[in-house]
Structures are given as structure tokens and as C-alpha cells.
Design an enzyme around this catalytic site. Structure first.
Site, PDB file in Angstrom:
ATOM      1  N   HIS A  58       0.839  -1.200   0.000  1.00  0.00           N
ATOM      2  CA  HIS A  58       0.000   0.000   0.000  1.00  0.00           C
ATOM      3  C   HIS A  58       0.873   1.249   0.000  1.00  0.00           C
ATOM      4  O   HIS A  58       2.061   1.195   0.313  1.00  0.00           O
ATOM      5  CB  HIS A  58      -0.881   0.009   1.259  1.00  0.00           C
ATOM      6  CG  HIS A  58      -0.073   0.118   2.514  1.00  0.00           C
ATOM      7  ND1 HIS A  58       0.413  -0.986   3.186  1.00  0.00           N
ATOM      8  CD2 HIS A  58       0.390   1.202   3.196  1.00  0.00           C
ATOM      9  CE1 HIS A  58       1.111  -0.591   4.230  1.00  0.00           C
ATOM     10  NE2 HIS A  58       1.125   0.739   4.264  1.00  0.00           N
ATOM     11  N   THR A  77       6.162   0.475   1.036  1.00  0.00           N
ATOM     12  CA  THR A  77       7.167  -0.307   1.760  1.00  0.00           C
ATOM     13  C   THR A  77       7.176  -1.726   1.196  1.00  0.00           C
ATOM     14  O   THR A  77       6.145  -2.398   1.182  1.00  0.00           O
ATOM     15  CB  THR A  77       6.834  -0.355   3.267  1.00  0.00           C
ATOM     16  OG1 THR A  77       6.892   0.975   3.787  1.00  0.00           O
ATOM     17  CG2 THR A  77       7.823  -1.234   4.030  1.00  0.00           C
ATOM     18  N   THR A 135       0.633   4.690   1.961  1.00  0.00           N
ATOM     19  CA  THR A 135      -0.062   5.403   3.036  1.00  0.00           C
ATOM     20  C   THR A 135      -0.257   6.868   2.668  1.00  0.00           C
ATOM     21  O   THR A 135       0.682   7.528   2.205  1.00  0.00           O
ATOM     22  CB  THR A 135       0.766   5.333   4.337  1.00  0.00           C
ATOM     23  OG1 THR A 135       1.011   3.964   4.659  1.00  0.00           O
ATOM     24  CG2 THR A 135       0.035   6.007   5.494  1.00  0.00           C
ATOM     25  N   HIS A 152       5.215   6.492  -0.974  1.00  0.00           N
ATOM     26  CA  HIS A 152       6.034   5.295  -1.204  1.00  0.00           C
ATOM     27  C   HIS A 152       5.222   4.036  -0.915  1.00  0.00           C
ATOM     28  O   HIS A 152       4.155   4.099  -0.293  1.00  0.00           O
ATOM     29  CB  HIS A 152       7.229   5.310  -0.241  1.00  0.00           C
ATOM     30  CG  HIS A 152       6.781   5.092   1.172  1.00  0.00           C
ATOM     31  ND1 HIS A 152       6.266   6.113   1.943  1.00  0.00           N
ATOM     32  CD2 HIS A 152       6.704   3.973   1.938  1.00  0.00           C
ATOM     33  CE1 HIS A 152       5.907   5.635   3.120  1.00  0.00           C
ATOM     34  NE2 HIS A 152       6.155   4.330   3.145  1.00  0.00           N
TER      35      HIS A 152
HETATM   36  O1  ACK Z   1       4.911   1.434   5.181  1.00  0.00           O
HETATM   37  P1  ACK Z   1       4.074   2.521   5.665  1.00  0.00           P
HETATM   38  O2  ACK Z   1       3.801   3.701   4.847  1.00  0.00           O
HETATM   39  O3  ACK Z   1       4.571   2.989   7.110  1.00  0.00           O
HETATM   40  O4  ACK Z   1       2.699   1.917   6.142  1.00  0.00           O
HETATM   41  C1  ACK Z   1       2.639   1.756   7.524  1.00  0.00           C
HETATM   42  C2  ACK Z   1       1.287   2.158   8.047  1.00  0.00           C
HETATM   43  O5  ACK Z   1       1.398   3.506   8.462  1.00  0.00           O
HETATM   44  C3  ACK Z   1       0.828   1.300   9.234  1.00  0.00           C
HETATM   45  O6  ACK Z   1       1.789   1.281  10.218  1.00  0.00           O
HETATM   46  C4  ACK Z   1       2.717   3.973   8.295  1.00  0.00           C
HETATM   47  N1  ACK Z   1       3.053   4.750   9.472  1.00  0.00           N
HETATM   48  C5  ACK Z   1       3.198   4.316  10.759  1.00  0.00           C
HETATM   49  N2  ACK Z   1       3.460   5.340  11.576  1.00  0.00           N
HETATM   50  C6  ACK Z   1       3.484   6.470  10.811  1.00  0.00           C
HETATM   51  C7  ACK Z   1       3.699   7.845  11.076  1.00  0.00           C
HETATM   52  N3  ACK Z   1       3.939   8.299  12.304  1.00  0.00           N
HETATM   53  N4  ACK Z   1       3.653   8.710  10.034  1.00  0.00           N
HETATM   54  C8  ACK Z   1       3.415   8.279   8.794  1.00  0.00           C
HETATM   55  N5  ACK Z   1       3.194   6.984   8.472  1.00  0.00           N
HETATM   56  C9  ACK Z   1       3.231   6.088   9.468  1.00  0.00           C
HETATM   57  C10 ACK Z   1       3.589   2.756   8.110  1.00  0.00           C
END
Ligand code: ACK
Length: 219
Positions: free
Chosen positions: A67, A152, A69, A150
Site C-alpha cells: 500500500h 514499503t 499510506t 512510497h
Molecule cells: O509502510 P508505511 O507507509 O509505514 O505503512 C505503515 C502504516 O502507516 C501502518 O503502520 C505507516 N506509518 C506508521 N506510523 C506512521 C507515522 N507516524 N507517520 C506516517 N506513516 C506512518 C507505516
């Protein structure tokens, strides 16, 4: 009340449709396999704190459904989560499918990910402060909106996925400061650049087009 709070998800994202999950996953694996055969990579292997050869396929662990985010909400507890969930664009696009353009792949000693280049329409769903919130990368505040977008693809042991976007911002901040990196090699997929400290970026010749559904993740 508690019911309203519960309706805000852990995070909002574009979720890659299952038909492309495998394709993106295998492109990422191919990239890691090829990267670790390159002499230039072997030369900088110590950046990965590996004593001998590092097997990147083992080094990184996949983190579930792929995904991109838009907003981490922590069920409404994260700063700006309520406001984001109430945005008209979020309501309008919830459940809709659009095409993500994956323009680069990157690897660091912490994460492997894909850079997503958002369209003007997709940027309507991007929080205005996403780049500024990256406190560990101060220079990110002056990068264009959407720079942090991005997917992950994997994390090293003990590394949280939030790190992937920070690693991407770090590379983009270096580029913005005028550090062009070291062009290492023209690969079949695109050109590979080294930015020091184990940071590698592959700019894709042909961006990968990945249909994805904008939605919330709850569990
Ligand atoms: O890989 P990602 O973009 O990084 O997807 C996961 C998703 O949310 C569930 O954990 C992202 N994530 C976690 N904490 C934060 C944060 N503080 N700010 C932005 N994205 C976050 C994580």
C-alpha cells in the site's frame, strides 16, 4: 463519542489490487537479487553491517499487503487524524480505484521501497504536513508535496515500516541539495545511483503502473 472515534482507521492508503501485488513483489525481489551481484554493491556491503555476503532477500522482511499510506491516523489519536478523515476529498475518493505510478525503487540498510509519483488528483488526498512531520529529515520540509509517497516492500529486522518514507525523503533531500550521487550502472530496469551510507536508488526507465484502491485499514 466512542463510536465515532472507532470509525477512523489505523491508516488511510491506496491498497494495490491483488492482481499487481505479486508483480510488484517479484520486481522488487529481482531488483534485490541483481543488486547484490554487482561489484559496486559488494564494495559497500559493510554499510549493511554484514560481515561477509549479505543476502538481501533474507535481510528484508515483507510487511503484508502492499500500500501507499496517505495518512497514519492511529484510530483518530494521531495529530490531524480527525481533520483528515473529515476532508471532502477523503469522503469523495473513499473506495475508488486509481493508478499509482511507481517511478523508482530504493534500498537502504533499513528498508526497501518504491517511490510513488502522485498525480494532481491523487495529491488532493495528500496531507499538507506529511513531509514536515518527518522530524528526522529536517530538509524534507522544503520538498514538494507528495515527496514522501512510497510503498514499503520490506524492512530489516527490528525496523518499523514508517522508516521507508523517511529513507526516501533522505535521498530526495540529498538530491535537492545538489548531491547527484554516484551513477553506478545502467540496469535493464533503469539507472542505479549510490548516495553513500548504503543508500541505493533505481530510477525506473518505465514506471510501473499499479492500480490501487483508496481505503482505510482497521485491524
Ligand atoms: O509502510 P508505511 O507507509 O509505514 O505503512 C505503515 C502504516 O502507516 C501502518 O503502520 C505507516 N506509518 C506508521 N506510523 C506512521 C507515522 N507516524 N507517520 C506516517 N506513516 C506512518 C507505516
Amino acid at each position: 463519542g466512542p463510536l465515532e472515534e472507532m470509525s477512523i482507521p489505523l491508516f488511510f492508503a491506496w491498497f494495490l489490487l491483488s492482481s499487481v501485488q505479486d508483480k510488484v513483489g517479484s520486481t522488487s525481489l529481482d531488483f534485490l537479487k541483481t543488486l547484490q551481484t554487482l561489484e559496486a554493491f559488494k564494495k559497500h556491503m559493510s554499510d549493511f553491517k554484514a560481515e561477509k555476503e549479505v543476502d538481501l532477500e533474507q535481510y528484508f522482511e515483507a510487511k503484508g499487503v502492499l500500500h501507499c499510506t496517505t495518512k497514519f491516523c492511529n484510530y483518530g489519536k494521531a495529530e490531524g487524524a480527525q481533520e483528515y478523515a473529515q476532508k471532502q476529498a477523503v469522503k469523495d475518493f473513499y473506495g475508488s480505484t486509481s493508478e499509482l505510478s511507481l517511478s523508482a525503487l530504493f534500498v537502504t540498510p533499513r528498508t526497501v521501497g518504491a517511490r510513488v509519483s502522485l498525480t494532481e488528483e491523487q495529491l488532493l488526498l495528500w496531507p499538507a504536513d506529511a513531509e514536515k512531520e518527518a522530524e528526522s529529515v529536517p530538509a524534507a520540509a522544503s520538498l514538494p508535496l507528495g515527496s514522501r509517497a512510497h510503498i514499503t516492500l520490506g524492512c530489516a529486522e527490528g525496523v518499523e515500516p514508517v522508516q521507508t518514507g523517511l529513507d526516501l525523503l533522505e535521498i530526495l533531500a540529498l538530491q535537492q541539495e545538489g548531491q547527484q550521487g554516484e551513477l553506478v550502472e545502467e540496469m535493464a530496469l533503469g539507472s542505479l545511483t549510490f548516495y553513500g551510507k548504503g543508500r541505493w536508488l533505481l530510477s525506473l526507465r518505465e514506471p510501473i503502473c499499479a492500480p490501487a484502491c483508496f481505503s482505510g485499514y482497521y485491524t
